[in-house]
Design a protein around this motif. Structure first.
Motif, mmCIF file in Angstrom:
data_model
loop_
_atom_site.group_PDB
_atom_site.id
_atom_site.type_symbol
_atom_site.label_atom_id
_atom_site.label_comp_id
_atom_site.label_asym_id
_atom_site.label_seq_id
_atom_site.Cartn_x
_atom_site.Cartn_y
_atom_site.Cartn_z
ATOM 1 N N MET A 68 2.927 35.117 84.026
ATOM 2 C CA MET A 68 4.223 34.465 84.241
ATOM 3 C C MET A 68 4.440 33.343 83.239
ATOM 4 O O MET A 68 5.535 33.179 82.696
ATOM 5 C CB MET A 68 4.324 33.927 85.675
ATOM 6 N N ARG A 69 3.402 32.566 82.975
ATOM 7 C CA ARG A 69 3.497 31.467 82.013
ATOM 8 C C ARG A 69 3.811 31.991 80.613
ATOM 9 O O ARG A 69 4.682 31.466 79.911
ATOM 10 C CB ARG A 69 2.177 30.688 82.004
ATOM 11 N N ALA A 70 3.125 33.061 80.210
ATOM 12 C CA ALA A 70 3.341 33.629 78.880
ATOM 13 C C ALA A 70 4.746 34.219 78.752
ATOM 14 O O ALA A 70 5.412 34.027 77.728
ATOM 15 C CB ALA A 70 2.290 34.710 78.597
ATOM 16 N N GLN A 71 5.222 34.904 79.789
ATOM 17 C CA GLN A 71 6.563 35.481 79.727
ATOM 18 C C GLN A 71 7.636 34.397 79.734
ATOM 19 O O GLN A 71 8.682 34.546 79.087
ATOM 20 C CB GLN A 71 6.787 36.470 80.876
ATOM 21 N N ALA A 72 7.398 33.305 80.446
ATOM 22 C CA ALA A 72 8.357 32.196 80.446
ATOM 23 C C ALA A 72 8.457 31.581 79.051
ATOM 24 O O ALA A 72 9.563 31.271 78.574
ATOM 25 C CB ALA A 72 7.955 31.141 81.470
ATOM 26 N N MET A 73 7.329 31.414 78.379
ATOM 27 C CA MET A 73 7.355 30.879 77.012
ATOM 28 C C MET A 73 8.018 31.866 76.053
ATOM 29 O O MET A 73 8.749 31.467 75.146
ATOM 30 C CB MET A 73 5.937 30.560 76.531
ATOM 31 N N ARG A 74 7.770 33.139 76.263
ATOM 32 C CA ARG A 74 8.410 34.160 75.434
ATOM 33 C C ARG A 74 9.925 34.106 75.606
ATOM 34 O O ARG A 74 10.675 34.180 74.635
ATOM 35 C CB ARG A 74 7.875 35.528 75.829
ATOM 36 N N LEU A 75 10.371 33.947 76.832
ATOM 37 C CA LEU A 75 11.803 33.858 77.106
ATOM 38 C C LEU A 75 12.402 32.603 76.477
ATOM 39 O O LEU A 75 13.535 32.621 76.006
ATOM 40 C CB LEU A 75 12.041 33.875 78.618
ATOM 41 N N ARG A 76 11.628 31.521 76.425
ATOM 42 C CA ARG A 76 12.097 30.304 75.770
ATOM 43 C C ARG A 76 12.352 30.548 74.283
ATOM 44 O O ARG A 76 13.364 30.118 73.734
ATOM 45 C CB ARG A 76 11.077 29.188 75.935
ATOM 46 N N HIS A 77 11.449 31.274 73.619
ATOM 47 C CA HIS A 77 11.631 31.553 72.196
ATOM 48 C C HIS A 77 12.790 32.516 71.964
ATOM 49 O O HIS A 77 13.517 32.375 70.981
ATOM 50 C CB HIS A 77 10.345 32.096 71.577
ATOM 51 N N VAL A 78 12.972 33.462 72.862
ATOM 52 C CA VAL A 78 14.109 34.375 72.745
ATOM 53 C C VAL A 78 15.412 33.582 72.841
ATOM 54 O O VAL A 78 16.347 33.792 72.068
ATOM 55 C CB VAL A 78 14.041 35.480 73.815
ATOM 56 N N SER A 79 15.471 32.647 73.785
ATOM 57 C CA SER A 79 16.697 31.854 73.942
ATOM 58 C C SER A 79 16.926 30.941 72.735
ATOM 59 O O SER A 79 18.066 30.733 72.320
ATOM 60 C CB SER A 79 16.670 31.045 75.235
ATOM 61 N N GLU A 80 15.861 30.424 72.141
ATOM 62 C CA GLU A 80 16.011 29.634 70.907
ATOM 63 C C GLU A 80 16.555 30.500 69.776
ATOM 64 O O GLU A 80 17.415 30.057 69.007
ATOM 65 C CB GLU A 80 14.668 29.030 70.484
ATOM 66 N N ASN A 81 16.053 31.734 69.689
ATOM 67 C CA ASN A 81 16.544 32.639 68.647
ATOM 68 C C ASN A 81 18.025 32.947 68.841
ATOM 69 O O ASN A 81 18.790 32.949 67.881
ATOM 70 C CB ASN A 81 15.730 33.932 68.636
ATOM 71 N N ILE A 82 18.424 33.206 70.082
ATOM 72 C CA ILE A 82 19.835 33.494 70.358
ATOM 73 C C ILE A 82 20.697 32.276 70.045
ATOM 74 O O ILE A 82 21.772 32.397 69.452
ATOM 75 C CB ILE A 82 20.015 33.962 71.809
ATOM 76 N N ALA A 83 20.226 31.101 70.422
ATOM 77 C CA ALA A 83 21.001 29.880 70.175
ATOM 78 C C ALA A 83 21.176 29.609 68.682
ATOM 79 O O ALA A 83 22.174 29.022 68.273
ATOM 80 C CB ALA A 83 20.328 28.682 70.842
#
Length: 130
Positions: A15-30
């Motif tokens: 869960m921790r790793a997927q949450a961090m992955r989602l953070r980077h995805v959102s940074e890329n989209i932004a």
């Protein structure tokens, strides 16, 4: 009880790793429209304990996507060169949305595993109390 704590640990690391992955995805989209922005990626790494695999995962270091940046023609842009082009980003929104969905579903799977282990440990404690 060690197997239950291992199950909690494995699912929590997922869960921790997927949450961090989602953070980077959102940074890329932004930053998809930010000139010169390179897409950030991170690979999963297995956590070793005493040379043995533990089943837990962690994210590796941040890496920048090496693909070429898109060239955008806009002679009025302040970053445009003498030909009227400037470097955009190499973020593909379709890929980012697919990555976000995958991360969300993996997070939910780890959450279900965590909840299942919690229910099993609770049922075991109820049996031991009788």
């Amino acid at each position: 009880m060690s197997d239950f704590s291992d199950a909690f640990s494995v699912s929590a690391s997922g869960m921790r790793a997927q949450a961090m992955r989602l953070r980077h995805v959102s940074e890329n989209i932004a930053n998809a429209d930010t000139p010169g922005y390179h897409r950030k990626t991170r690979a999963f790494e297995e956590v070793l304990e005493g040379g043995d695999t533990s089943g837990r995962v962690q994210l590796g270091p941040v890496q920048l996507d090496r693909r070429e940046l898109t060239r955008i023609y806009d002679p009025g842009h302040p970053m445009a060169d003498e030909t009227g082009y400037y470097d955009g980003s190499n973020v593909d929104l379709v890929v980012e949305i697919a990555d976000a969905r995958e991360a969300q579903r993996s997070y939910e799977a780890n959450l279900k595993m965590f909840d299942q282990a919690r229910q099993m440990s609770s049922a075991l404690l109820d049996l031991l109390r009788r």
